[in-house]
Design an enzyme around this catalytic site. Structure first.
Site, PDB file in Angstrom:
ATOM      1  N   HIS A 224       0.975  -1.219   0.044  1.00  0.00           N
ATOM      2  CA  HIS A 224       0.011  -0.060   0.008  1.00  0.00           C
ATOM      3  C   HIS A 224       0.843   1.240   0.034  1.00  0.00           C
ATOM      4  O   HIS A 224       1.669   1.398  -0.800  1.00  0.00           O
ATOM      5  CB  HIS A 224      -1.051  -0.405   1.082  1.00  0.00           C
ATOM      6  CG  HIS A 224      -1.990   0.894   1.184  1.00  0.00           C
ATOM      7  ND1 HIS A 224      -2.413   1.432   0.419  1.00  0.00           N
ATOM      8  CD2 HIS A 224      -3.102   0.915   2.253  1.00  0.00           C
ATOM      9  CE1 HIS A 224      -3.550   2.398   0.695  1.00  0.00           C
ATOM     10  NE2 HIS A 224      -3.833   2.213   1.793  1.00  0.00           N
TER      11      HIS A 224
ATOM     12  N   ASP B 215       2.691   5.526  -6.506  1.00  0.00           N
ATOM     13  CA  ASP B 215       3.856   5.534  -5.807  1.00  0.00           C
ATOM     14  C   ASP B 215       5.067   5.602  -6.626  1.00  0.00           C
ATOM     15  O   ASP B 215       6.316   5.542  -5.986  1.00  0.00           O
ATOM     16  CB  ASP B 215       3.663   4.385  -4.656  1.00  0.00           C
ATOM     17  CG  ASP B 215       2.666   4.529  -3.637  1.00  0.00           C
ATOM     18  OD1 ASP B 215       2.609   5.436  -3.254  1.00  0.00           O
ATOM     19  OD2 ASP B 215       2.284   3.407  -3.403  1.00  0.00           O
TER      20      ASP B 215
ATOM     21  N   HIS C  40      -2.095  -2.552  -9.615  1.00  0.00           N
ATOM     22  CA  HIS C  40      -2.995  -1.962  -8.914  1.00  0.00           C
ATOM     23  C   HIS C  40      -4.249  -2.869  -8.883  1.00  0.00           C
ATOM     24  O   HIS C  40      -4.273  -3.640  -9.850  1.00  0.00           O
ATOM     25  CB  HIS C  40      -3.478  -0.539  -9.118  1.00  0.00           C
ATOM     26  CG  HIS C  40      -4.199   0.213  -8.275  1.00  0.00           C
ATOM     27  ND1 HIS C  40      -5.444  -0.035  -7.896  1.00  0.00           N
ATOM     28  CD2 HIS C  40      -3.699   0.927  -7.124  1.00  0.00           C
ATOM     29  CE1 HIS C  40      -5.814   0.679  -6.999  1.00  0.00           C
ATOM     30  NE2 HIS C  40      -4.762   1.321  -6.469  1.00  0.00           N
TER      31      HIS C  40
END
Ligand code: CMC
Length: 384
Positions: A227, A319, A266
């Site tokens: 995450h 990210d 994802h």
């Protein structure tokens, strides 16, 4: 129905595809690579809005009028300072503890300074939620300072949310470009469907626990590398690869070892993450300004990963490029995930309040695959 019976239902590992609640806060259109907060597209908000306005939008469901925004911003500024004990705690932790662990404990500690910390009616949830949104930049700023061996800086109430955060974390007042990039970074992290940390907050609040507990759960969940923790690791990976020409060999090694490439893939997006697109632009801007080679290495990773895994729906996520921006802004890698948390707190608070208004305890089942029994109990002296 008995706990071990699951005859009619399949196991949804990771709850993939399970709809566990209704929401009006926002949604992810994974096949099209689009993200919406209350119906507004993330690209529009990133270009035209600021974090205070987005935070208000997520909490109250509409873009604020001028007077509403002024009142909300003023409230955030007025509540941004921390009790002295919090600063002492953060100083005592210093560089010994990972900033996400320090943040998790510090946020939880805040409840000790609230006489009504255990309540969970809508007014108190809103009161505590806004207070936590206001204090998050101060907490993370102070943690970054002590982690870097520097003096803590208290909030400057003349600065907006993102600029104040930048100031408290780095010690410098941002120029307009830095301020815009900081704002955008917080906006793109503000909410994201039923992600793991949001779900954690909802599970906690579904027991009728308070907002401090819900946000502490969310921070703890965000910490993991699958995450929010991916941003810190993504930049470390890019840097460890060094030059673009090393990428192919290193990716091959990682793939052969079954290692995950941080900042890719994802659960919901099967195309390019729109947040990564927004952030990539700024990463490129900083790379051109500094001549830093990390961006070129990152682009090479992107190209090779998409060539190899694009067909399977694996693309850069939020990210991948964010760390390069944070580093250029003067942040240490270990603070990247706390920056994510500083943006995401508005989504956590908005969805926690929303869920509580139509609360039902989360309590799924697990398929029992162990010994069914009943086994005969053998006293300890007779066990072999
Ligand atoms: N590198 C290599 N392989 C990957 C990656 C990756 N980054 N992501 C997915 N895969 C492969 C995975 O090995 C699996 O292959 P196989 O079917 O052969 O076993 C397949 O894709 C499906 O993976 P999964 O773990 O079942 O998919 P998921 O939906 O549970 O995973 C994810 C989503 C984010 C956990 C995963 O893509 C991942 O581990 N990414 C790296 C960590 C990361 O960047 N996390 C940040 C997510 S975005 C920000 C946020 O919301 O926190």
């Amino acid at each position: 129905m008995n706990e071990e019976e699951n005859k009619d239902s399949e196991i949804n590992r990771g709850l993939e595809g399970v709809i566990a609640a209704e929401t009006r806060v926002g949604y992810v259109k994974g096949d099209d690579g689009k993200l919406f907060y209350r119906g507004y597209e993330i690209t529009t908000l990133a270009d035209q809005s600021n974090y205070e306005e987005v935070s208000y939008l997520l909490l109250y469901g509409h873009l604020p009028k001028r007077n509403e925004l002024e009142a909300y911003s003023k409230r955030l500024r007025n509540e941004s300072d921390l009790p002295e004990e919090l600063f002492s705690f953060i100083r005592s932790v210093g560089a010994k503890t990972h900033p996400m662990s320090a943040l998790r404990t510090a946020l939880s500690y805040l409840s000790s300074f609230d006489e009504n910390e255990s309540v969970n009616d809508p007014e108190d949830q809103e009161r505590i939620g806004i207070s936590l949104i206001a204090k998050m930049p101060t907490l993370v700023g102070a943690i970054h300072r002590t982690y870097s061996g520097k003096e803590i800086i208290r909030p400057d109430k003349n600065l907006g949310y993102a600029s104040n955060f930048f100031y408290m974390a780095t010690g410098a007042r941002p120029d307009p470009v830095e301020s815009k990039i900081m704002d955008t970074s917080l906006i793109v992290h503000a909410d994201h469907g039923m992600n793991a940390s949001t779900f954690s907050a909802l599970v906690t609040v579904s027991t009728m626990a308070d907002m401090y507990s819900a946000i502490t759960s969310a921070i703890a969940t965000l910490k993991g590398p699958l995450h929010g923790g991916a941003n810190e690791r993504a930049l470390k990976m890019i840097k460890s690869m060094g030059k673009p020409e090393n990428v192919e060999k290193e990716l091959k090694r990682m793939t052969e070892n079954g290692e995950r490439v941080m900042g890719f893939g994802h659960r919901v997006y099967k195309v390019y993450d729109p947040r990564a697109k927004i952030l990539k632009r700024y990463a490129e801007y900083f790379a051109e300004r500094s001549g830093n080679e990390n961006f070129k290495t990152a682009e090479m990773i992107e190209e090779l990963m998409i060539n190899k895994y694009g067909e399977r729906g694996i693309f850069p996520n939020v990210d991948f490029y964010s760390g390069m921006i944070y580093e250029a802004l003067g942040f240490k890698p270990e603070i990247f995930t706390p920056i994510f948390a500083t943006g995401r707190i508005s989504g956590w608070v908005a969805r926690t309040i929303e869920y509580s208004r139509n609360n039902r305890l989360f309590r799924p089942k697990a398929e029992y695959v162990g010994e069914r029994g009943p086994l005969k109990y053998i006293p300890i002296q007779d066990r072999e």
